[in-house]
Design an enzyme around this catalytic site. Structure first.
Site, PDB file in Angstrom:
ATOM      1  N   GLY A   9       0.793  -1.227   0.000  1.00 21.73           N
ATOM      2  CA  GLY A   9       0.000   0.000   0.000  1.00 21.73           C
ATOM      3  C   GLY A   9       0.830   1.285   0.000  1.00 21.73           C
ATOM      4  N   ILE A  12       5.645   4.911  -3.542  1.00 22.52           N
ATOM      5  CA  ILE A  12       7.059   5.304  -3.658  1.00 22.52           C
ATOM      6  C   ILE A  12       7.214   6.259  -4.841  1.00 22.52           C
ATOM      7  CG2 ILE A  12       7.539   3.117  -4.917  1.00 22.52           C
ATOM      8  CD1 ILE A  12      10.434   3.286  -3.976  1.00 22.52           C
ATOM      9  N   PRO A  13       7.866   7.420  -4.644  1.00 16.81           N
ATOM     10  CA  PRO A  13       8.090   8.315  -5.782  1.00 16.81           C
ATOM     11  C   PRO A  13       8.874   7.581  -6.874  1.00 16.81           C
ATOM     12  CG  PRO A  13       8.598   9.414  -3.707  1.00 16.81           C
ATOM     13  CD  PRO A  13       8.395   7.969  -3.383  1.00 16.81           C
ATOM     14  N   ALA A  14       8.395   7.676  -8.095  1.00 16.24           N
ATOM     15  CA  ALA A  14       8.961   6.885  -9.192  1.00 16.24           C
ATOM     16  C   ALA A  14      10.318   7.400  -9.667  1.00 16.24           C
ATOM     17  CB  ALA A  14       7.980   6.853 -10.348  1.00 16.24           C
ATOM     18  N   GLY A  16      14.128   9.075  -8.114  1.00 16.38           N
ATOM     19  CA  GLY A  16      14.895   9.409  -6.911  1.00 16.38           C
ATOM     20  C   GLY A  16      16.356   9.649  -7.240  1.00 16.38           C
ATOM     21  N   LEU A  17      17.111  10.034  -6.226  1.00 16.57           N
ATOM     22  CA  LEU A  17      18.540  10.329  -6.396  1.00 16.57           C
ATOM     23  C   LEU A  17      19.386   9.127  -5.973  1.00 16.57           C
ATOM     24  CD1 LEU A  17      20.694  12.653  -6.956  1.00 16.57           C
ATOM     25  CD2 LEU A  17      20.784  12.894  -4.455  1.00 16.57           C
ATOM     26  N   GLY A  18      20.230   8.630  -6.873  1.00 12.62           N
ATOM     27  CA  GLY A  18      21.193   7.577  -6.533  1.00 12.62           C
ATOM     28  C   GLY A  18      22.389   8.190  -5.808  1.00 12.62           C
ATOM     29  N   TYR A  48      27.729   2.153   0.659  1.00 12.81           N
ATOM     30  CA  TYR A  48      28.203   3.329  -0.089  1.00 12.81           C
ATOM     31  C   TYR A  48      29.108   4.200   0.782  1.00 12.81           C
ATOM     32  CZ  TYR A  48      24.448   1.944  -3.320  1.00 12.81           C
ATOM     33  OH  TYR A  48      23.617   1.246  -4.168  1.00 12.81           O
ATOM     34  N   LYS A  77      19.911  -0.069   2.255  1.00 14.12           N
ATOM     35  CA  LYS A  77      20.109  -1.502   1.970  1.00 14.12           C
ATOM     36  C   LYS A  77      21.020  -2.160   2.990  1.00 14.12           C
ATOM     37  CE  LYS A  77      20.017   0.092  -2.779  1.00 14.12           C
ATOM     38  NZ  LYS A  77      20.869   1.295  -2.805  1.00 14.12           N
ATOM     39  N   HIS A 110      20.634  -6.034  -0.006  1.00 15.97           N
ATOM     40  CA  HIS A 110      21.385  -5.482  -1.138  1.00 15.97           C
ATOM     41  C   HIS A 110      21.693  -6.540  -2.215  1.00 15.97           C
ATOM     42  CE1 HIS A 110      24.165  -1.833  -1.977  1.00 15.97           C
ATOM     43  NE2 HIS A 110      23.790  -2.385  -3.112  1.00 15.97           N
TER      44      HIS A 110
HETATM   45  N1  LIG Z   1      21.137  -2.214  -5.597  1.00 15.72           N
HETATM   46  C1  LIG Z   1      22.306  -2.235  -6.194  1.00 15.72           C
HETATM   47  O1  LIG Z   1      23.052  -3.225  -6.153  1.00 15.72           O
HETATM   48  C2  LIG Z   1      22.742  -1.018  -6.951  1.00 15.72           C
HETATM   49  C3  LIG Z   1      23.792  -1.136  -7.892  1.00 15.72           C
HETATM   50  C4  LIG Z   1      24.135  -0.008  -8.614  1.00 15.72           C
HETATM   51  C5  LIG Z   1      23.478   1.195  -8.403  1.00 15.72           C
HETATM   52  N2  LIG Z   1      22.494   1.294  -7.454  1.00 15.72           N
HETATM   53  C6  LIG Z   1      21.802   2.587  -7.181  1.00 15.72           C
HETATM   54  O2  LIG Z   1      21.436   3.171  -8.420  1.00 15.72           O
HETATM   55  C7  LIG Z   1      22.010   4.473  -8.510  1.00 15.72           C
HETATM   56  C8  LIG Z   1      22.276   4.847  -9.964  1.00 15.72           C
HETATM   57  O3  LIG Z   1      23.176   3.948 -10.580  1.00 15.72           O
HETATM   58  P1  LIG Z   1      24.725   4.280 -10.847  1.00 15.72           P
HETATM   59  O4  LIG Z   1      25.228   5.246  -9.847  1.00 15.72           O
HETATM   60  O5  LIG Z   1      25.389   2.968 -10.967  1.00 15.72           O
HETATM   61  O6  LIG Z   1      24.793   4.911 -12.275  1.00 15.72           O
HETATM   62  P2  LIG Z   1      23.915   5.864 -13.220  1.00 15.72           P
HETATM   63  O7  LIG Z   1      22.933   6.640 -12.453  1.00 15.72           O
HETATM   64  O8  LIG Z   1      23.463   5.018 -14.352  1.00 15.72           O
HETATM   65  O9  LIG Z   1      25.056   6.807 -13.793  1.00 15.72           O
HETATM   66  C9  LIG Z   1      25.753   7.707 -13.008  1.00 15.72           C
HETATM   67  C10 LIG Z   1      26.712   8.455 -13.937  1.00 15.72           C
HETATM   68  O10 LIG Z   1      25.956   9.239 -14.859  1.00 15.72           O
HETATM   69  C11 LIG Z   1      26.389  10.607 -14.772  1.00 15.72           C
HETATM   70  N3  LIG Z   1      25.211  11.453 -15.040  1.00 15.72           N
HETATM   71  C12 LIG Z   1      24.172  11.707 -14.216  1.00 15.72           C
HETATM   72  N4  LIG Z   1      23.258  12.486 -14.809  1.00 15.72           N
HETATM   73  C13 LIG Z   1      23.735  12.754 -16.057  1.00 15.72           C
HETATM   74  C14 LIG Z   1      23.263  13.521 -17.141  1.00 15.72           C
HETATM   75  N5  LIG Z   1      22.105  14.170 -17.071  1.00 15.72           N
HETATM   76  N6  LIG Z   1      24.016  13.559 -18.270  1.00 15.72           N
HETATM   77  C15 LIG Z   1      25.197  12.900 -18.346  1.00 15.72           C
HETATM   78  N7  LIG Z   1      25.706  12.159 -17.345  1.00 15.72           N
HETATM   79  C16 LIG Z   1      24.975  12.080 -16.206  1.00 15.72           C
HETATM   80  C17 LIG Z   1      26.935  10.762 -13.384  1.00 15.72           C
HETATM   81  O11 LIG Z   1      27.885  11.796 -13.322  1.00 15.72           O
HETATM   82  P3  LIG Z   1      27.725  13.096 -12.360  1.00 15.72           P
HETATM   83  O12 LIG Z   1      27.526  12.599 -10.962  1.00 15.72           O
HETATM   84  O13 LIG Z   1      29.011  13.799 -12.549  1.00 15.72           O
HETATM   85  O14 LIG Z   1      26.554  13.866 -12.872  1.00 15.72           O
HETATM   86  C18 LIG Z   1      27.620   9.409 -13.203  1.00 15.72           C
HETATM   87  O15 LIG Z   1      28.864   9.387 -13.850  1.00 15.72           O
HETATM   88  C19 LIG Z   1      23.270   4.345  -7.642  1.00 15.72           C
HETATM   89  O16 LIG Z   1      23.869   5.571  -7.363  1.00 15.72           O
HETATM   90  C20 LIG Z   1      22.711   3.593  -6.465  1.00 15.72           C
HETATM   91  O17 LIG Z   1      21.970   4.458  -5.629  1.00 15.72           O
HETATM   92  C21 LIG Z   1      22.109   0.197  -6.742  1.00 15.72           C
END
Ligand SMILES: NC(=O)c1ccc[n+]([C@@H]2O[C@H](COP(=O)([O-])OP(=O)(O)OC[C@H]3O[C@@H](n4cnc5c(N)ncnc54)[C@H](OP(=O)(O)O)[C@@H]3O)[C@@H](O)[C@H]2O)c1
Length: 315
Positions: A9, A12-14, A16-18, A48, A77, A110
């Site tokens: 129920g 979640i905002p569709a 978010g910030l990684g 992280y 996580k 995770h």
């Molecule tokens: N559950 C898991 O195992 C798992 C695994 C991986 C990731 N995650 C989560 O997912 C999030 C996102 O994935 P990710 O960090 O792997 O990679 P991502 O979001 O696919 O890519 C991040 C890269 O894209 C760049 N970027 C961001 N916005 C941009 C834009 N508008 N134009 C051009 N480049 C852009 C960023 O650089 P700048 O920062 O310089 O903008 C960074 O180099 C993670 O941060 C984490 O929270 C979870």
């Protein structure tokens, strides 16, 4: 902000910030900037190693009236080294203390991989066999955190269809969320269809191709998603950037998407993609990109091949 309703129920905002790979000082500013721009969802994790700074950004935004806690959705996580049921609450409380929060909105396992307590991996001797700590036992301990009010919803991450089936069979509980790598090079249609049918929400991680991963995690000559020809041509047609197109595509598929950025301009750029409606042509063009590539894999934990406990990790 568009939301996805989870099977318990919760909305979640569709978008978010990684925060993976975001340096400590930069992530503090990034979180503050994002919340000011209108983000309502932050994706964090114990591993992280920046949750304290993420929490500082959240705390300041709440303190200065930018957002209320109730309007903010925080995901974190459980790291692999807290999988022993008796360690799960400890892992969660370390996260809550670092974030400076009383609860997280969503708490995910995770990885379906257990490490010895106190280890970060990746060393082969850090792995604990699933026969010793089954992920269903870990998940049951996570569900107890809901009872204690430490987490509002519980889910998993990096679970394949067969692991989800096993988890559901062994616990009798359908997780609220599965967070996995999703983008046009790794659309995982079968997994998405299974999750939809079961009522499991799906979050798309690394939606932009995770270009800032450490070199040690990259294969030579990996294809950069943001440079893909189709992505660039369609983005130009739609009048948006390639990153915005990838975010809009992820949201159009009904997934939650969590692009990471520490750059103020790109944080705002990504946010405005959340309100872009994709054309049919853009949707089909991205759906039909015929390149398969997975950027994030547990290879570096010696789960190579990638087989784990006798079966393919991703099946
Ligand atoms: N559950 C898991 O195992 C798992 C695994 C991986 C990731 N995650 C989560 O997912 C999030 C996102 O994935 P990710 O960090 O792997 O990679 P991502 O979001 O696919 O890519 C991040 C890269 O894209 C760049 N970027 C961001 N916005 C941009 C834009 N508008 N134009 C051009 N480049 C852009 C960023 O650089 P700048 O920062 O310089 O903008 C960074 O180099 C993670 O941060 C984490 O929270 C979870």
């Amino acid at each position: 902000m568009k939301t996805v309703t989870l099977n318990d129920g919760t909305a979640i905002p569709a978008f978010g910030l990684g925060t993976w790979k975001s340096p400590k000082d930069a992530v503090y500013e990034a979180v503050k900037t994002a919340l000011k721009v209108g983000y309502q969802h932050v994706d964090a994790a114990w591993i992280y190693q920046n949750e304290q700074e993420v929490g500082r950004g959240i705390g300041e935004a709440i303190g200065s009236g930018v957002i209320n806690r109730e309007d903010l959705f925080v995901t974190s996580k459980l790291w692999n080294s807290f999988h022993a049921p008796e360690d799960v609450e400890k892992g969660c409380k370390e996260t809550l203390t670092a974030l400076g929060l009383d609860y997280v909105d969503l708490y995910l396992m995770h990885w379906p991989v257990a490490f010895k307590p106190g280890t970060l991996g990746p060393k082969p001797e850090d792995l604990v066999p699933l026969s010793e700590i089954p992920f269903s036992a870990t998940y049951e301990a996570m569900l107890a955190l809901k009872e204690k009010g430490l987490v509002k919803s519980a889910g998993v991450s990096n679970f394949s269809v067969s692991k989800l089936k096993k988890l559901i069979e062994e616990t009798g509980v359908v997780p609220a969320m599965n967070q996995v790598e999703l983008h046009p090079y790794n659309p995982q249609n079968e997994l998405l269809a299974y999750c939809r049918a079961q009522g499991i929400g799906v979050t798309a991680y690394s939606p932009l191709g995770s270009g800032d991963r450490p070199e040690s995690m990259k294969l030579k000559d990996e294809p950069p998603l943001l440079e893909n020809e189709t992505v660039n041509a369609i983005a130009a047609e739609e009048g948006i950037s390639p990153a915005q197109l990838l975010i809009a595509w992820a949201m159009d598929r009904g997934t939650v998407v969590i692009p990471k950025s520490t750059n103020a301009g790109r944080i705002a750029e990504n946010f405005s993609a959340a309100s872009h409606s994709l054309s049919e042509r853009a949707r089909t063009s991205l759906d039909n990109i015929d390149i398969q590539y997975r950027y994030v894999s547990p290879d570096s934990w010696f789960i190579s091949g990638v087989t784990y406990e006798g079966e393919s990790f991703w099946d």
